[in-house]
Scaffold this active site. Sequence first.
Site, PDB file in Angstrom:
ATOM      1  CE1 TYR A 181      31.640  47.407  39.708  1.00  0.00           C
ATOM      2  CE2 TYR A 181      32.764  46.763  37.152  1.00  0.00           C
ATOM      3  CZ  TYR A 181      32.416  47.165  39.220  1.00  0.00           C
ATOM      4  OH  TYR A 181      33.958  47.572  39.069  1.00  0.00           O
ATOM      5  CB  SER A 217      23.096  39.211  33.056  1.00  0.00           C
ATOM      6  OG  SER A 217      22.757  39.074  34.890  1.00  0.00           O
ATOM      7  CD  GLU A 240      24.898  36.612  36.910  1.00  0.00           C
ATOM      8  OE1 GLU A 240      24.831  38.185  36.605  1.00  0.00           O
ATOM      9  OE2 GLU A 240      23.862  36.448  35.673  1.00  0.00           O
ATOM     10  N   GLY A 241      28.836  38.714  34.810  1.00  0.00           N
ATOM     11  CA  GLY A 241      29.774  39.040  35.009  1.00  0.00           C
ATOM     12  C   GLY A 241      30.149  40.192  35.526  1.00  0.00           C
ATOM     13  CG  ASP A 300      40.721  40.177  38.238  1.00  0.00           C
ATOM     14  OD1 ASP A 300      40.864  39.369  39.369  1.00  0.00           O
ATOM     15  OD2 ASP A 300      38.998  39.905  38.901  1.00  0.00           O
TER      16      ASP A 300
END
Length: 491
Positions: free
Chosen positions: A38, A40, A35-36, A146
Amino acid sequence: MEQPPAPKSKLKKLSEDSLTKQPEEVFDVLEKLGEGSYGSVFKAIHKESGQVVAIKQVPVESDLQEIIKEISIMQQCDSPYVVKYYGSYFKNTDLWIVMEYCGAGSVSDIIRLRNKTLIEDEIATILKSTLKGLEYLHFMRKIHRDIKAGNILLNTEGHAKLADFGVAGQLTDTMAKRNTVIGTPFWMAPEVIQEIGYNCVADIWSLGITSIEMAEGKPPYADIHPMRAIFMIPTNPPPTFRKPELWSDDFTDFVKKCLVKNPEQRATATQLLQHPFIKNAKPVSILRDLITEAMEIKAKRHEEQQRELEEEEENSDEDELDSHTMVKTSVESVGTMRATSTMSEGAQTMIEHNSTMLESDLGTMVINSEDEEEEDGTMKRNATSPQVQRPSFMDYFDKQDFKNKSHENCNQNMHEPFPMSKNVFPDNWKVPQDGDFDFLKNLSLEELQMRLKALDPMMEREIEELRQRYTAKRQPILDAMDAKKRRQQNF
């Protein structure tokens, strides 16, 4: 596992012809990677060139404005140290974003798969590439916002690349300073938390925290509640290694130069590339053994998972007959990549334990939704609130608000979460912004004891004030979004 064919030619950008076709005509999707931000992320092969790519599939109900911002930033970047963007498609209800594939995964993945932290030589090599990526971004007037081990990807040759631009921002002449809290709390610079405006060197603080994360397996304050962490980061002296004697003077000095609380005195990416710790970094070839080991472990776990799934299918009839005695534990038993919450004191060895860190589990990007018990990747987003881009730790503010409301329902006399006067602490009790605590030496023992006793309620009050400020900013946005949705439903 079948290996993909060798690339026929290097893919640089998707052609106009390719972009007019359905994505299935252009790519063969092989497997889900995780998962990234926003959506998959899948591994796929570009049919024409034979090149392996990563495809992020984003549901259109996600915040398209944020996704477009991420694509825009990626599209403008052309650096070997930043993940490349090839093109995008709309398919049914999904947006497909085609990006460069980094076969070794994130540095965070590799640490968890091997159950080992990194040695100095490995850290220096990864940091050198990461700094070159940051130097490029900052030259382009972009802030990543981030930086962490989960957002530094490695290809199979060991080249590190910056990824996940879901919260990245562009600095412009009219908006040279930002005053919004964005990022993941443990890695955030003090000036970001304090909302006093920040620039590119906020990424350098995060890089210093990432250095400690790679060395110790987790960032400073990882074992405490994120709400406490965001109070402690601006007020406490800069963090350092738990056991400084284990690390070289060069590495210790590098981290010290990253973790300068005053952003005006903090080193830039260009300056840090000249630091002895980075200048003496070894070539990327030293990372190949650890990458090979991590990929072998991942392949073995994948095979075990497939075997267990096949066994479950074979035994499904028996499960139905005796459903009251069967308990499925496939996710737990496979031991997929879980964020660790505690570290053993052994040299360079990380031991997996059950979560003792509330719900954060060092999740890179955003805390999992409540119904998820296992984390299988390093790039998670909260599935329950895809519409609003917001820092992960703010979920705790909502829970605190809910908790306060519950207290109100149970006990009418408990209306205030922190029943204290605003003036209970004198102004001279505030922590100095410069971090100079020498004045404490002049206080009496009684004054020191009173100050220590007052710290917790003082912190809780400041956290509550921060939560209220955030709620006041967030609610009008939610109201406006609801109004737009209602108007759309009326069409």
